[in-house]
Design a protein around this motif. Structure first.
Motif: not given
Length: 633
Positions: A2-4, A205, A219, A391, A394, A396
């Motif tokens: 996953s995206v951090e 990201a 994500g 992204l 995503c 967030d």
């Protein structure tokens, strides 16, 4: 997978830093700089953009830093545009810092090899990338970069995520996102590549480097992707990072000219092909792109072009219909160039119509035909740096909405905005103490400082104050040091200066000789001269570099002393038993105080009695002494 979203460094980078502390500590001892492991300064080496000039200049810098035993004192090396070409060449061997002189000389020598990538090898690489999807002009430029450097595709086809294995310096490559750049979103545009992760410095990201080209949604990496894309290799990375030769119009023209020159260079082979047919159209186009100013030659070639296209040639290029003897002869060179450009673009756009019967041609002619059908149309739409947008959708709050709407993103050379990788060095989590910036930019040698000051001010990054009124771009010195309390120190070193060029006229001469826009350097004398000039900047400023490293160590020691002095207060603030401890301390202090007071009163009375006894002894009045009992017991 996953995206951090985070501000701190990745665990592998943190581990790299910890392991490198002892090595840096040992390297500093060579220069009589001693410090505990926890006070080792973090030094970042920066190389600016500048095409071949930056590539050769940074190689000269690396070679001399190796000679002076300075490379081991540094933690990071970061590049933009042409400097990334240098980094890519050196990191073929992760241990290159141990023999930097040999590695740099080998890279410089390879530039004289003009046949490093054959047309066939280049087309085969294009076909592999085309099959993976997201094929764009950055892939094409990556191959041209290998030709400029004089290296084979095999040398550069190693994955980016293996770039830092066993290295002494942590490499950082920079690009920026095209749409963020056009919208002037300075905070979000900067994109960083490292061996372990890639992503946007703002909003923080990241994904693992090996997953950059994979499809994400919300994500999360999507399973069961139809096309298995290979991880990004150094050919692709060079194509993305090293394409800022000027504005987009200049880049487009330069790449088109270079491509047609490459095709023209193999024309003797394809002219004797068994099915030449309309292949000659390609060489006519190539010649027209270079020789549009020759009226007689071009007019005859345009008429020949009409014949080769057949009876329906008017359907393929409306502009070609406007070319006549009288009109062509009366045009200016600029008008002729514009007409040739239009004819070129129209024929490329309609290639599937006039060239449908040549799609099965094999051999070299087939390679040329494949390029015309799949590469040249990319110039019309200017499709560059295409990769999957990790992204996409995503959710967030830290990520702007316009960064999550498209499945693809387009990464371009960061030098089009800021021609030096300062944003990577200013990342707060890296805690850089000293930035050593070698500037190979064309024109104003302080432009990178101006843009960085503006970037740091708008995005809240610490950067020392620079008084630009005291800097003369026509007569730059070889070294400038900018320092301010609480901010990283910056050493700025322009490639051409009054110290290695001696006077203003010589500086201007060198700038013209090594201008960004010119054909590939192949002359060894020219290559070595530029590398030597850049290396001389290191030799002249070794003392300044070591002096600033020593200052960084002293700042660490001062901070450590200040922190040590504050530690008890911090412990008290965090102690949940503080009220009980305070009461106990008050009780003990009261007992000690009362005991001491009583003891001193007792001593005082005894002393008073003894003094009076001595007084009467001197006078000889023993009766008085007995009467008043002055004899001490």
């Amino acid at each position: 997978m996953s995206v951090e979203i985070r501000d701190d460094l990745s665990p592998p980078e943190i581990n790299f830093i910890k392991k490198s502390q002892t090595k840096i500590q040992d390297a500093l001892k060579i220069h009589d700089i001693y410090c505990p492991e926890n006070m080792v300064p973090r030094v970042a080496l920066l190389g600016s953009g500048g095409g071949q000039r930056a590539y050769i200049g940074f190689l000269g810098v690396m070679r001399q830093l190796g000679k002076e035993d300075l490379l081991g004192c540094m933690q990071y090396v970061a590049g933009v545009s042409g400097s990334t070409w240098c980094m890519s060449s050196l990191y073929q061997d992760p241990q290159w810092t141990q023999h930097a002189e040999e590695a740099a000389n080998a890279a410089l020598l390879s530039m004289s090899n003009k046949n490093s990538v054959s047309f066939h090898d280049g087309v085969q690489w294009f076909k592999q990338r085309y099959a993976e999807g997201d094929f764009s002009l950055s892939d094409v430029w990556g191959v041209f970069t290998c030709r400029i450097k004089g290296v084979s595709l095999e040398q550069e086809c190693r994955p980016l995520d293996q770039e830092g294995n066993g290295a002494r310096l942590y490499p950082l490559y920079s690009a920026m996102e095209k749409h963020c750049f056009h919208k002037k979103q300075q905070k979000e545009m900067w994109f960083e590549f490292s061996p372990h992760e890639v992503g946007f410095l703002e909003p923080g990201a990241y994904v693992k480097t090996s997953l950059l080209k994979r499809d994400f949604e919300g994500g999360i990496m999507q399973p069961g992707q139809p096309v298995q894309r290979k991880p990004m290799d150094m050919v692709q990375l060079q194509g993305i990072c090293g394409s800022a030769l000027g504005d987009f119009g200049q880049i487009k023209k330069y790449m088109k000219d270079a491509f047609w020159d490459w095709i023209s260079s193999i024309s003797p082979v394809t002219e004797n092909a068994t099915n030449p047919g309309k292949i000659d159209i390609l060489y006519i186009l190539a010649d027209l792109m270079k020789n549009y100013a020759d009226p007689e030659y071009n007019l005859s070639e345009l008429e020949r072009l009409q014949c080769l296209l057949g009876e329906s040639w008017e359907d393929f290029s409306p502009t070609l219909m406007l070319v006549e003897h009288q009109s062509w002869g009366g045009m200016t060179d600029q008008e002729k160039e514009k007409h040739v450009e239009s004819i070129h673009d129209e024929l490329i756009a309609s290639v599937d119509k006039w060239g449908h019967d040549h799609s099965q041609i094999g051999g070299t002619a087939g390679d040329v035909w494949w390029v015309i059908r799949h590469v040249m149309p990319l110039f019309i739409g200017w499709k560059f740096g295409t990769v999957a947008n990790f992204l996409y959708k995503c959710q967030d709050d830290a990520i702007p909405k316009d960064m999550i709407q498209e499945k693809q993103m387009h990464l371009i050379d960061a030098g089009l905005y800021l021609n030096s990788p300062y944003p990577s060095a200013l990342r707060a989590a890296r805690c850089i103490d000293l930035i050593i910036s070698f500037d190979f930019s064309d024109g104003d040698p302080f432009e990178t400082l101006r843009v960085t000051s503006d970037y740091a001010d708008k995005n809240g990054h610490p950067f020392p104050n620079v008084d630009f009124t005291r800097l003369d771009p026509k007569r730059p010195k070889s070294c400038y040091v900018f320092e301010e309390k609480g901010k990283p120190t910056v050493i700025h070193i322009p490639v051409f200066n009054m110290d290695n060029c001696k006077d203003e006229a010589a500086i201007e001469k060198e700038r013209k000789e090594y201008a960004t826009f010119q054909s590939t350097y192949r002359d060894k004398t020219k290559i070595n001269h530029l590398a030597d000039l850049a290396a001389e900047n290191v030799t002249m400023n070794q003392g300044n570099i070591l002096s600033e490293i020593k200052k960084a160590v002293q700042r660490h020691k001062q901070r450590d002393l200040q922190e040590a002095a504050q530690r008890p207060k911090q412990w008290e603030l965090s102690n949940p038993f503080l009220p009980c401890v305070e009461k106990f301390n008050i009780y003990i202090r009261t007992i000690v105080r009362d005991f001491c007071s009583s003891f001193f009163v007792f001593l005082f009375l005894k002393a008073k009695k003894a003094i009076r006894w001595l007084f009467y002894s001197v006078r000889g009045n023993r009766h008085t002494k007995k009467q008043h009992n002055f004899y001490p017991n």
